[in-house]
Design a protein around this motif. Structure first.
Motif, PDB file in Angstrom:
ATOM      1  N   THR A  19       0.832  -1.209   0.000  1.00 48.70           N
ATOM      2  CA  THR A  19       0.000   0.000   0.000  1.00 48.70           C
ATOM      3  C   THR A  19       0.864   1.255   0.000  1.00 48.70           C
ATOM      4  O   THR A  19       0.601   2.193  -0.755  1.00 48.70           O
ATOM      5  N   LEU A  20       1.886   1.292   0.840  1.00 53.07           N
ATOM      6  CA  LEU A  20       2.774   2.456   0.896  1.00 53.07           C
ATOM      7  C   LEU A  20       3.474   2.665  -0.447  1.00 53.07           C
ATOM      8  O   LEU A  20       3.531   3.789  -0.952  1.00 53.07           O
ATOM      9  N   ILE A  21       3.987   1.605  -1.031  1.00 51.46           N
ATOM     10  CA  ILE A  21       4.708   1.711  -2.307  1.00 51.46           C
ATOM     11  C   ILE A  21       3.785   2.208  -3.414  1.00 51.46           C
ATOM     12  O   ILE A  21       4.112   3.152  -4.134  1.00 51.46           O
ATOM     13  N   ASN A  85      13.557  -0.673  -1.693  1.00 57.65           N
ATOM     14  CA  ASN A  85      12.596  -0.958  -0.625  1.00 57.65           C
ATOM     15  C   ASN A  85      11.507  -1.843  -1.207  1.00 57.65           C
ATOM     16  O   ASN A  85      10.729  -1.398  -2.050  1.00 57.65           O
ATOM     17  N   TYR A  86      11.475  -3.111  -0.770  1.00 60.43           N
ATOM     18  CA  TYR A  86      10.475  -4.069  -1.225  1.00 60.43           C
ATOM     19  C   TYR A  86       9.400  -4.257  -0.159  1.00 60.43           C
ATOM     20  O   TYR A  86       9.670  -4.075   1.040  1.00 60.43           O
ATOM     21  N   PRO A  87       8.198  -4.673  -0.554  1.00 57.53           N
ATOM     22  CA  PRO A  87       7.139  -4.950   0.426  1.00 57.53           C
ATOM     23  C   PRO A  87       7.594  -6.007   1.435  1.00 57.53           C
ATOM     24  O   PRO A  87       8.314  -6.941   1.093  1.00 57.53           O
ATOM     25  N   GLY A  88       7.151  -5.828   2.674  1.00 55.22           N
ATOM     26  CA  GLY A  88       7.481  -6.780   3.731  1.00 55.22           C
ATOM     27  C   GLY A  88       8.739  -6.436   4.498  1.00 55.22           C
ATOM     28  O   GLY A  88       9.046  -7.063   5.510  1.00 55.22           O
ATOM     29  N   LEU A 149      10.252   6.911  16.904  1.00 57.18           N
ATOM     30  CA  LEU A 149       9.012   7.190  16.197  1.00 57.18           C
ATOM     31  C   LEU A 149       8.693   6.011  15.297  1.00 57.18           C
ATOM     32  O   LEU A 149       9.573   5.430  14.696  1.00 57.18           O
ATOM     33  N   THR A 150       7.446   5.668  15.180  1.00 60.81           N
ATOM     34  CA  THR A 150       7.034   4.571  14.320  1.00 60.81           C
ATOM     35  C   THR A 150       5.963   5.067  13.366  1.00 60.81           C
ATOM     36  O   THR A 150       4.976   5.648  13.789  1.00 60.81           O
ATOM     37  N   ALA A 151       6.186   4.847  12.096  1.00 56.22           N
ATOM     38  CA  ALA A 151       5.215   5.250  11.079  1.00 56.22           C
ATOM     39  C   ALA A 151       4.143   4.193  10.953  1.00 56.22           C
ATOM     40  O   ALA A 151       4.403   3.010  11.101  1.00 56.22           O
ATOM     41  N   THR A 152       2.936   4.632  10.673  1.00 56.10           N
ATOM     42  CA  THR A 152       1.892   3.678  10.329  1.00 56.10           C
ATOM     43  C   THR A 152       2.153   3.211   8.910  1.00 56.10           C
ATOM     44  O   THR A 152       2.765   3.933   8.121  1.00 56.10           O
ATOM     45  N   PRO A 153       1.708   2.037   8.540  1.00 53.67           N
ATOM     46  CA  PRO A 153       2.030   1.491   7.226  1.00 53.67           C
ATOM     47  C   PRO A 153       1.635   2.388   6.066  1.00 53.67           C
ATOM     48  O   PRO A 153       2.321   2.417   5.048  1.00 53.67           O
ATOM     49  N   ASP A 154       0.571   3.124   6.190  1.00 52.49           N
ATOM     50  CA  ASP A 154       0.144   3.944   5.060  1.00 52.49           C
ATOM     51  C   ASP A 154       0.408   5.424   5.297  1.00 52.49           C
ATOM     52  O   ASP A 154      -0.216   6.270   4.677  1.00 52.49           O
ATOM     53  N   ALA A 155       1.365   5.721   6.194  1.00 57.60           N
ATOM     54  CA  ALA A 155       1.644   7.129   6.515  1.00 57.60           C
ATOM     55  C   ALA A 155       2.458   7.769   5.410  1.00 57.60           C
ATOM     56  O   ALA A 155       3.521   7.298   5.070  1.00 57.60           O
ATOM     57  N   LEU A 156       1.939   8.807   4.838  1.00 58.75           N
ATOM     58  CA  LEU A 156       2.668   9.610   3.839  1.00 58.75           C
ATOM     59  C   LEU A 156       2.350  11.063   4.113  1.00 58.75           C
ATOM     60  O   LEU A 156       1.468  11.637   3.507  1.00 58.75           O
TER      61      LEU A 156
END
Length: 157
Positions: A19-21, A85-88, A149-156
């Motif tokens: 999703t991020l990619i 940067n690959y998924p996972g 700090l931790t980003a949420t998976p879909d944070a942009l």
């Protein structure tokens, strides 16, 4: 928060999801198939889709402004990509202030993933006028920030 040469920024961990990619590629209008079509990416020699440089650039900018605050202004972002940067996977951004002068800081940034350095570079940031810099702060005043700090998976942002 006082800013001094040698200060280390806390790490930012970013889970690399499909999703991020894909969202990063779409948001930056990069419709290259290697950023959203796994089959096309494999046909071109990649094991999977991978993050584009514009998404990486945005995440580096976010890392800096999250640290220095919403009134900090990016003046220059100069990055170089390395390992995809690959998924996972997870990218961990780290930074170190390399110089401070006249209300501006330069920060060396590295983003590592499971296979190496994804991004390296330098960011020049104009600090808010009320942020003390090396010349403004006594050397005995040492403040550190140990938060991760931790980003949420879909944070942009």
């Amino acid at each position: 928060m006082a800013v001094r040469t040698g200060d280390e920024l806390p790490p930012l961990r970013i889970p690399i999801t499909r999703t991020l990619i894909v969202a990063g590629a779409l948001a930056s209008r990069d419709y290259q198939d290697v950023h959203h079509d796994a089959e096309a990416a494999r046909e071109k020699g990649s094991p999977d889709i991978f993050m584009n440089i514009l998404t990486t650039n945005g995440l580096v900018g976010r890392y800096i402004t999250d640290h220095f605050g919403p009134r900090a202004r990016l003046r220059k972002v100069a990055i170089r990509l390395g390992a995809p940067n690959y998924p996972g996977d997870e990218m961990v951004l780290t930074g170190e202030v390399t110089s401070v002068a006249e209300g501006t800081a330069e920060v060396a940034v590295i983003g590592r993933n499971g296979i190496g350095h994804h991004v390296t570079g330098k960011v020049t940031v104009r600090l808010p006028s009320d942020v003390p810099t090396t010349a403004d702060v006594p050397t005995t005043d040492i403040s550190t920030k140990a938060d991760v700090l931790t980003a949420t998976p879909d944070a942009l942002r």
